[in-house]
Design a protein around this motif. Sequence first.
Motif, PDB file in Angstrom:
ATOM      1  N   ILE A  33      22.007 -11.781 -39.915  1.00 53.79           N
ATOM      2  CA  ILE A  33      23.236 -11.559 -39.140  1.00 53.79           C
ATOM      3  C   ILE A  33      24.121 -12.786 -39.346  1.00 53.79           C
ATOM      4  O   ILE A  33      23.828 -13.870 -38.831  1.00 53.79           O
ATOM      5  CB  ILE A  33      22.922 -11.345 -37.647  1.00 53.79           C
ATOM      6  CG1 ILE A  33      21.991 -10.121 -37.483  1.00 53.79           C
ATOM      7  CG2 ILE A  33      24.216 -11.162 -36.847  1.00 53.79           C
ATOM      8  CD1 ILE A  33      21.541  -9.849 -36.068  1.00 53.79           C
ATOM      9  N   TRP A  82      20.382   1.250 -37.948  1.00 51.54           N
ATOM     10  CA  TRP A  82      20.604   1.004 -39.385  1.00 51.54           C
ATOM     11  C   TRP A  82      19.290   0.609 -40.051  1.00 51.54           C
ATOM     12  O   TRP A  82      18.977   1.055 -41.153  1.00 51.54           O
ATOM     13  CB  TRP A  82      21.631  -0.121 -39.580  1.00 51.54           C
ATOM     14  CG  TRP A  82      23.060   0.345 -39.541  1.00 51.54           C
ATOM     15  CD1 TRP A  82      23.521   1.584 -39.864  1.00 51.54           C
ATOM     16  CD2 TRP A  82      24.205  -0.448 -39.181  1.00 51.54           C
ATOM     17  NE1 TRP A  82      24.891   1.622 -39.717  1.00 51.54           N
ATOM     18  CE2 TRP A  82      25.333   0.389 -39.311  1.00 51.54           C
ATOM     19  CE3 TRP A  82      24.391  -1.761 -38.774  1.00 51.54           C
ATOM     20  CZ2 TRP A  82      26.626  -0.054 -39.033  1.00 51.54           C
ATOM     21  CZ3 TRP A  82      25.670  -2.205 -38.502  1.00 51.54           C
ATOM     22  CH2 TRP A  82      26.781  -1.353 -38.626  1.00 51.54           C
ATOM     23  N   TRP A  83      18.542  -0.257 -39.354  1.00 49.56           N
ATOM     24  CA  TRP A  83      17.270  -0.712 -39.919  1.00 49.56           C
ATOM     25  C   TRP A  83      16.315   0.485 -40.111  1.00 49.56           C
ATOM     26  O   TRP A  83      15.747   0.681 -41.178  1.00 49.56           O
ATOM     27  CB  TRP A  83      16.623  -1.780 -39.009  1.00 49.56           C
ATOM     28  CG  TRP A  83      15.255  -2.156 -39.486  1.00 49.56           C
ATOM     29  CD1 TRP A  83      14.067  -1.827 -38.907  1.00 49.56           C
ATOM     30  CD2 TRP A  83      14.928  -2.891 -40.668  1.00 49.56           C
ATOM     31  NE1 TRP A  83      13.017  -2.316 -39.644  1.00 49.56           N
ATOM     32  CE2 TRP A  83      13.513  -2.972 -40.733  1.00 49.56           C
ATOM     33  CE3 TRP A  83      15.673  -3.483 -41.677  1.00 49.56           C
ATOM     34  CZ2 TRP A  83      12.846  -3.620 -41.770  1.00 49.56           C
ATOM     35  CZ3 TRP A  83      15.013  -4.129 -42.715  1.00 49.56           C
ATOM     36  CH2 TRP A  83      13.611  -4.194 -42.748  1.00 49.56           C
ATOM     37  N   VAL A 100      22.259  -1.790 -34.832  1.00 53.97           N
ATOM     38  CA  VAL A 100      21.532  -2.527 -35.876  1.00 53.97           C
ATOM     39  C   VAL A 100      20.122  -1.941 -36.053  1.00 53.97           C
ATOM     40  O   VAL A 100      19.650  -1.731 -37.183  1.00 53.97           O
ATOM     41  CB  VAL A 100      21.474  -4.035 -35.545  1.00 53.97           C
ATOM     42  CG1 VAL A 100      20.582  -4.778 -36.527  1.00 53.97           C
ATOM     43  CG2 VAL A 100      22.885  -4.619 -35.576  1.00 53.97           C
ATOM     44  N   ILE A 152      23.872  -7.913 -41.896  1.00 42.46           N
ATOM     45  CA  ILE A 152      24.976  -7.566 -41.006  1.00 42.46           C
ATOM     46  C   ILE A 152      26.007  -8.679 -41.090  1.00 42.46           C
ATOM     47  O   ILE A 152      25.641  -9.869 -41.068  1.00 42.46           O
ATOM     48  CB  ILE A 152      24.488  -7.487 -39.534  1.00 42.46           C
ATOM     49  CG1 ILE A 152      23.286  -6.533 -39.391  1.00 42.46           C
ATOM     50  CG2 ILE A 152      25.615  -7.098 -38.601  1.00 42.46           C
ATOM     51  CD1 ILE A 152      23.593  -5.096 -39.648  1.00 42.46           C
TER      52      ILE A 152
END
Length: 674
Positions: A459, A664-665, A661, A590
Motif C-alpha cells: 500500500i 481485490w486480494w 482491498v 494498492i
Amino acid sequence: MYSIPYLDLPPLGHAAGTVQLPGSKSISNRLLLLAGLSEGTTTLVDLLDSDDTRVMLAALRTLGCAIVQDGRLTRITGFAGRPQVASAELFLGNAGTAMRPLTAALAVLATQQGGAAYTLGGVKRMHERPIGDLVDALRGLGCTVDCLGTEGYPPLRVAGGTLDLAAPVKVRGDVSSQFLTALLLALPLAATDRAVTIEVVGELISKPYIEITLNLLARFGIAVERQGWERFVIPAGSRYVTPGEVHVEGDASSASYFIALGAIAGVDAPVRIEGVGAASIQGDIRFKEAAEAMGAVVHAEPNALEIRRGAWPLKAIDLDCNHIPDAAMTLAVMALYADGPSTLRNIASWRVKETDRIAAMACELRKLGATVEEGEDFLRVEPLARFQPASIHTYDDHRMAMCLSLAAFNRLNPAGDGEHAVPVRILDPKCVAKTFPDYFEALFSVVEARAADIPVITIDGPTASGKGTLSASVAAQLGWHTLDSGSLYRVTALAARRAGVSADDEQGLAATARAMQLRFEGVRVLLAGEDVSDELRDEAVGMMASRISAWPAVRAALYDLQCGFRQLPGLVADGRDMGTVIFPDAGLKIFLTATAAARAERRLNQLIAKGISASLDDLRADLEARDERDRTRATAPLRPAEDALRLDNSQLGIEASVQQVVAWWNARQPFDAR
Ligand SMILES: Nc1ncnc2c1ncn2[C@@H]1O[C@H](COP(=O)(O)OP(=O)(O)O)[C@@H](O)[C@H]1O
Ligand SMILES: Nc1ccn([C@@H]2O[C@H](COP(=O)(O)OP(=O)(O)O)[C@@H](O)[C@H]2O)c(=O)n1
C-alpha cells in the motif's frame, strides 16, 4: 491465536527447530475433576489453557471449588465430595472430556445429597454426541438421569435416586471409552463402604485412554484393580487424596502434527518436540510408531522427541488405528505423500467425535484432489501427484484444522516437480482453541517458505492518505504481519538527530541506519531497548524522515531490513516504494490517495486527538511540500507501480476501504467457493 474467518497457508518448505507442546487435554480435564473431588489443594503445573479446560474450570468453580491461576500453576481446592451448591446448570461447550465424567460424578453425588439436581449441556454438536451408554449404566446403578432433549443425548439432568451397588455396574465399551473413564473417575465416591465392580460389555476400544485414567486415579490414591479389560474393581474405603503437585504432560495427540512435520519436512535438521516423550502415559504417543512405519526417523527422550525425514516418499501403511484414534487422523494427510494407498482401519469412533471425522476427512482430502475411499470404519487414501488449491472446511474440529495444515507441504510432494505448489486455505482457524490455541504460531515458528511464496500486499501513497490504518486492518483480517516502512525512515531520522548526524550527511546517515539496534513489538518500535514509538510520530521527526529518505545510501541501508519483514503467513507493507522497489513481486499493489484537503484535515484531527494544536493551512502546505519532495526525488520516487490498483478514499470510509482491498486480494486467489 488466529481469530479470523480464514487463514491461508502458503506453500511450506523445510522444517526445523523446537516446539513446546501445550498440556494434554485428556490429562488436564481428568486432573481437574480429580482435584475438584479431592479434599485439600492440588497444584497443577502447565495445565492446558483451551476451550475444553476452560469449561471444566468454570463448572468446578460453579460447584464450589476455589481456583487460583498463577502463571504456569493452577491451584484447585476441591469440594471433597460435597458440592457447595445443591443445584446448578453447567455449560460444557463441546468438551466430551468434561461432559462424560461430570455427568457420572454429579449423578452419583446427587444420590448422596437430598434435593440436589444438576443440568449439563453444551453447544449444538455436543447435543448430537451420544451418551446413552453412560446414561444406561448410571440408571442401572440407581441414579436418576433425564435426557432433556433426545433420549440418549445431552442436555441431561441428574437428580436423586438410590445407589444399588450389589451387582456389578455394566457399561458398553465399544462406542467410546470415555463412558468407562467417567465411571472410573466417579465411582470412588460410592466405594466408601464396599468395593464397586464395573463390567465392560463388548470389546473395549481406545484402551490407552483407560490406562491414563487408571494412572491418574492411582496418583489420587485410588488403586483400581483391573481384571483384563473386562472388569475393574474399585476397592472399599476409596478416598481421593490429593498428591499435592502434578505436572501435566504435553499433549501426545498434538505432538502428532509435529511428528508428521518432521517426517515430511525435517530434511536438514530435526524437528524437536518438548513436553512429551518416551515416558508419556498417553496412548497417542504410539503415533510415533505409526510415523516410523511410514518412514520417520524418531529419537525419543523421556520428555522430548526429535524427528527427521527418513523414507521419502513416505511408505504407505495399512494400520488398525484403534489404539491411536485421535492421532490417526494425522496419518490420513501423511498418506498424500506416500508411495501407495494407505488404509486406516477400526476407526468407527471417528464418526462420533467433534464431527463425523471419517466423512469430513474424506470430503476435505478430495477437495485437494485426492482419491479417497470411505467405509463405516475405515478410510483409504491414495497419494496425490498434483495438489489443488483448496478452501478447507474445519467443522469446528481442531484436529481437522491441524491435520489439513500438513497439506501445505505440497511443494515437497515426491510425485511433484518441486515447482508446482499451491496454498491451502483453512477456514475458521480458531477452532484449534479446543486443544492448541497457538498451533499455527507454533507451526510458523518451525517451517520455512520460499520468500516468493509468502504473499505480500503493498500500500503506497502520499502522506496521511490512510496507508497505515488500511494496512493494519487488512493485515488483521488476513492474520498477516505489517511493515510500516515510514517508521524505519523516521527512526533513522531520530537516531541521526540524537547522534548529531546532519540531514545532509548521506554516508553518516546510512551508517546510522545500519548501526541501529531495533526491535519491533507489535506496533511498538524499540531503539536500543527504548520505546520510541510516540516520539517517531512528531512532525519534526516526520519532516527530517522525508528529507533523509531522498538519499540513495539511506534507502539502500534500509533495504534488507524491509525485505526481512516478509514472514509467514504474509505481509502488508505500506510506504512510498513498497510496490515499486522493495516488493516488486507483490501479489496485490494498492496506490492509495485522497485529496490534499482531506488529508490535511485527517492530520489535523490526529493532532487534535493528541492534544496538539495546529493550523489546517500550515499542515496542508507542509504535506504538499512533502508529497512534492517524495514525488520528485531521483531514488524511489513516490509513484504508483505499473500494476497497482488505485484507491481514492477521500469519500470512502476506513471499513469500506479495507473490504475493497480484501475483495481485490481474494479475487486473485485460486480458491473456489466449495
Ligand atoms: N478512508 C478514510 N477515511 C477517513 N479517514 C481516514 C481514512 N483512512 C484513514 N483515515 C484517518 O486518517 C488519518 C491518517 O491515517 P494514517 O493511516 O496515519 O495515514 P498514513 O499512514 O498514510 O500517513 C488517521 O487519523 C486515520 O484514522
Ligand atoms: N517507503 C517509504 C516510506 C516512507 N518514506 C519517507 O519517510 C517519511 C515518513 O514516512 P511515513 O509513512 O511515516 O509518513 P507519513 O505518511 O505519516 O507522513 C515520508 O515522508 C517519506 O518521505 C519513504 O521515502 N519511503
